[in-house]
Design an enzyme around this catalytic site. Structure first.
Site, PDB file in Angstrom:
ATOM      1  CB  SER A   5      92.970  33.749  28.266  1.00  0.00           C
ATOM      2  OG  SER A   5      92.064  34.624  28.142  1.00  0.00           O
TER       3      SER A   5
ATOM      4  CE1 TYR B 238      96.759  36.944  29.976  1.00  0.00           C
ATOM      5  CE2 TYR B 238      94.840  37.422  28.698  1.00  0.00           C
ATOM      6  CZ  TYR B 238      95.444  36.702  29.967  1.00  0.00           C
ATOM      7  OH  TYR B 238      94.840  35.799  30.773  1.00  0.00           O
TER       8      TYR B 238
HETATM    9  P1  NAI Z   1      97.578  35.025  39.731  1.00  0.00           P
HETATM   10  O1  NAI Z   1      97.986  36.357  39.452  1.00  0.00           O
HETATM   11  O2  NAI Z   1      96.641  34.794  40.847  1.00  0.00           O
HETATM   12  O3  NAI Z   1      98.557  33.748  39.294  1.00  0.00           O
HETATM   13  C1  NAI Z   1      99.877  34.092  38.593  1.00  0.00           C
HETATM   14  C2  NAI Z   1     100.675  33.155  38.807  1.00  0.00           C
HETATM   15  O4  NAI Z   1     101.746  33.165  38.099  1.00  0.00           O
HETATM   16  C3  NAI Z   1     101.334  33.627  40.376  1.00  0.00           C
HETATM   17  O5  NAI Z   1     101.602  32.661  41.435  1.00  0.00           O
HETATM   18  C4  NAI Z   1     102.499  34.347  40.034  1.00  0.00           C
HETATM   19  O6  NAI Z   1     103.429  34.283  40.793  1.00  0.00           O
HETATM   20  C5  NAI Z   1     102.880  33.511  38.608  1.00  0.00           C
HETATM   21  N1  NAI Z   1     104.114  33.868  37.876  1.00  0.00           N
HETATM   22  C6  NAI Z   1     104.043  35.282  37.316  1.00  0.00           C
HETATM   23  N2  NAI Z   1     105.225  35.086  36.430  1.00  0.00           N
HETATM   24  C7  NAI Z   1     105.928  34.134  36.643  1.00  0.00           C
HETATM   25  C8  NAI Z   1     107.170  33.638  36.175  1.00  0.00           C
HETATM   26  N3  NAI Z   1     108.051  34.561  35.345  1.00  0.00           N
HETATM   27  N4  NAI Z   1     107.565  32.428  36.612  1.00  0.00           N
HETATM   28  C9  NAI Z   1     107.022  31.705  37.531  1.00  0.00           C
HETATM   29  N5  NAI Z   1     105.595  32.247  37.930  1.00  0.00           N
HETATM   30  C10 NAI Z   1     105.201  33.295  37.633  1.00  0.00           C
HETATM   31  O7  NAI Z   1      96.442  34.975  38.275  1.00  0.00           O
HETATM   32  P2  NAI Z   1      95.587  33.623  37.612  1.00  0.00           P
HETATM   33  O8  NAI Z   1      94.286  34.105  37.531  1.00  0.00           O
HETATM   34  O9  NAI Z   1      95.741  32.418  38.789  1.00  0.00           O
HETATM   35  O10 NAI Z   1      96.357  33.149  36.367  1.00  0.00           O
HETATM   36  C11 NAI Z   1      96.833  31.991  36.124  1.00  0.00           C
HETATM   37  C12 NAI Z   1      96.690  31.660  34.632  1.00  0.00           C
HETATM   38  O11 NAI Z   1      95.674  31.647  34.145  1.00  0.00           O
HETATM   39  C13 NAI Z   1      97.454  32.782  33.751  1.00  0.00           C
HETATM   40  O12 NAI Z   1      98.183  32.213  32.609  1.00  0.00           O
HETATM   41  C14 NAI Z   1      96.381  33.797  33.417  1.00  0.00           C
HETATM   42  O13 NAI Z   1      96.683  34.256  32.187  1.00  0.00           O
HETATM   43  C15 NAI Z   1      95.365  32.520  33.153  1.00  0.00           C
HETATM   44  N6  NAI Z   1      93.860  33.020  33.131  1.00  0.00           N
HETATM   45  C16 NAI Z   1      93.267  33.476  34.370  1.00  0.00           C
HETATM   46  C17 NAI Z   1      91.961  34.113  34.137  1.00  0.00           C
HETATM   47  C18 NAI Z   1      91.180  34.995  35.178  1.00  0.00           C
HETATM   48  O14 NAI Z   1      90.279  35.355  34.857  1.00  0.00           O
HETATM   49  N7  NAI Z   1      91.829  34.630  36.561  1.00  0.00           N
HETATM   50  C19 NAI Z   1      91.287  34.106  32.790  1.00  0.00           C
HETATM   51  C20 NAI Z   1      91.924  33.610  31.827  1.00  0.00           C
HETATM   52  C21 NAI Z   1      93.040  32.997  31.782  1.00  0.00           C
END
Ligand code: NAI
Length: 273
Positions: free
Chosen positions: A157, A170
């Site tokens: 991130s 985080y």
């Molecule tokens: P999201 O909330 O849509 O997706 C996160 C996913 O991780 C979901 O499918 C959730 O079920 C899964 N997850 C959570 N805990 C878990 C576990 N213990 N085991 C397996 N799966 C688990 O969020 P997003 O935005 O798609 O995030 C994906 C990645 O991108 C994360 O690592 C987040 O920190 C990173 N990120 C996102 C940003 C954004 O603006 N959306 C910016 C920077 C980084």
């Protein structure tokens, strides 16, 4: 801007990804889903890991198969060593290999640091950092044993670089992902295993849904983005397929910032500095 309808955007650019097996943790939502569908469009074999909710898995699998890829899903918690081993075994058992590991799953919650409980700290570190370590380690072991010059992609991130009050757990987890990525890149470069990470800025996914549903909060975020818009998940997926492909064959230890310029000190725009 609807990138899916952008006719100039090719979704099958990397022929070497055809038939490659790609595991994506948290592959059923936000960035994970966009990457799953993009690797599907590249005709890869996609293993979609989900944590608890499998409501949309059939829809994602259908989309991947319609695009010429193959797909399978598996439940698992990335913070559990046993589950991560099971996810990798599932990929190998289903598709016969593992070529690309995308450690994407992540969580966040806002708490002033002086009130942050050990439980909340541990949950975020366990999912965002330990989970990415376990995914990397298990994938690397498989690649070493089978002489596969594979690719590991970790999801960091902009907060691996930008401090974030109320999100100390985080920010600490993403800072950890950065040095974990660089250390693994150095350690396994002689084996031809590349380890990189992507550092997105603000992207339109469910993790930000609450923030972006409040126009005032969204306006505040937009002021931090020199390019002037919230990123689309497809723009992150485009980074992932490039990093996984042979086009990035000499790239390892990289943090690929995809943030519309957020890390370029936006306060200095318009003469403020
Ligand atoms: P999201 O909330 O849509 O997706 C996160 C996913 O991780 C979901 O499918 C959730 O079920 C899964 N997850 C959570 N805990 C878990 C576990 N213990 N085991 C397996 N799966 C688990 O969020 P997003 O935005 O798609 O995030 C994906 C990645 O991108 C994360 O690592 C987040 O920190 C990173 N990120 C996102 C940003 C954004 O603006 N959306 C910016 C920077 C980084």
């Amino acid at each position: 801007m609807d990138l899916q309808k952008d006719k100039e955007r090719r979704m099958d650019m990397y022929k070497d990804l055809e038939g490659k097996t790609v595991v994506i943790t948290g592959g059923n939502s936000g960035l994970g889903r966009a990457m799953a569908e993009r690797f599907g469009a590249e005709k890869s074999n996609v293993v979609i890991n989900y944590h608890s909710n499998d409501d949309n898995i059939d829809e994602i699998i259908e989309k991947i198969e319609n695009a010429g890829g193959k797909a399978s899903s598996i439940q698992g918690d990335v913070g559990s060593e046993e589950d991560v081993k099971r996810i990798i075994e599932h990929a190998v058992h289903t598709f016969g290999s593992l070529d690309v590991m995308v450690n994407n799953a992540g969580i966040e919650n806002e708490v002033p640091s002086e009130q942050l409980s050990l439980d909340d700290w541990n949950k975020v570190i366990n999912t965002n950092l330990t989970g990415q370590f376990l995914g990397s380690r298990e994938a690397i072991n498989y690649m070493l044993e089978n002489d596969i010059k594979g690719s590991i992609i970790n999801m960091s991130s902009v907060h691996q670089r930008i401090p974030w009050p109320h999100f100390v757990h985080y920010a600490a987890s993403k800072g950890g992902v950065k040095l974990m990525t660089e250390t693994l890149a150095l350690e396994f470069a002689p084996k031809g295993i590349r380890v990189n990470c992507i550092a997105p800025g603000a992207i339109d996914t469910p993790i930000n849904a609450e923030k972006f549903s409040d126009p005032e909060l969204e306006k505040g975020v937009l002021e931090l983005i020199p390019m002037g818009y919230i990123g689309k998940p497809e723009e992150i997926a485009a980074c992932a397929v490039w990093l996984a492909s042979k086009e990035a064959s000499y790239v390892t230890g990289l943090t690929l910032f995809a943030d519309g310029g957020m890390t370029q000190y936006p306060g200095f725009q318009a003469g403020k500095g």
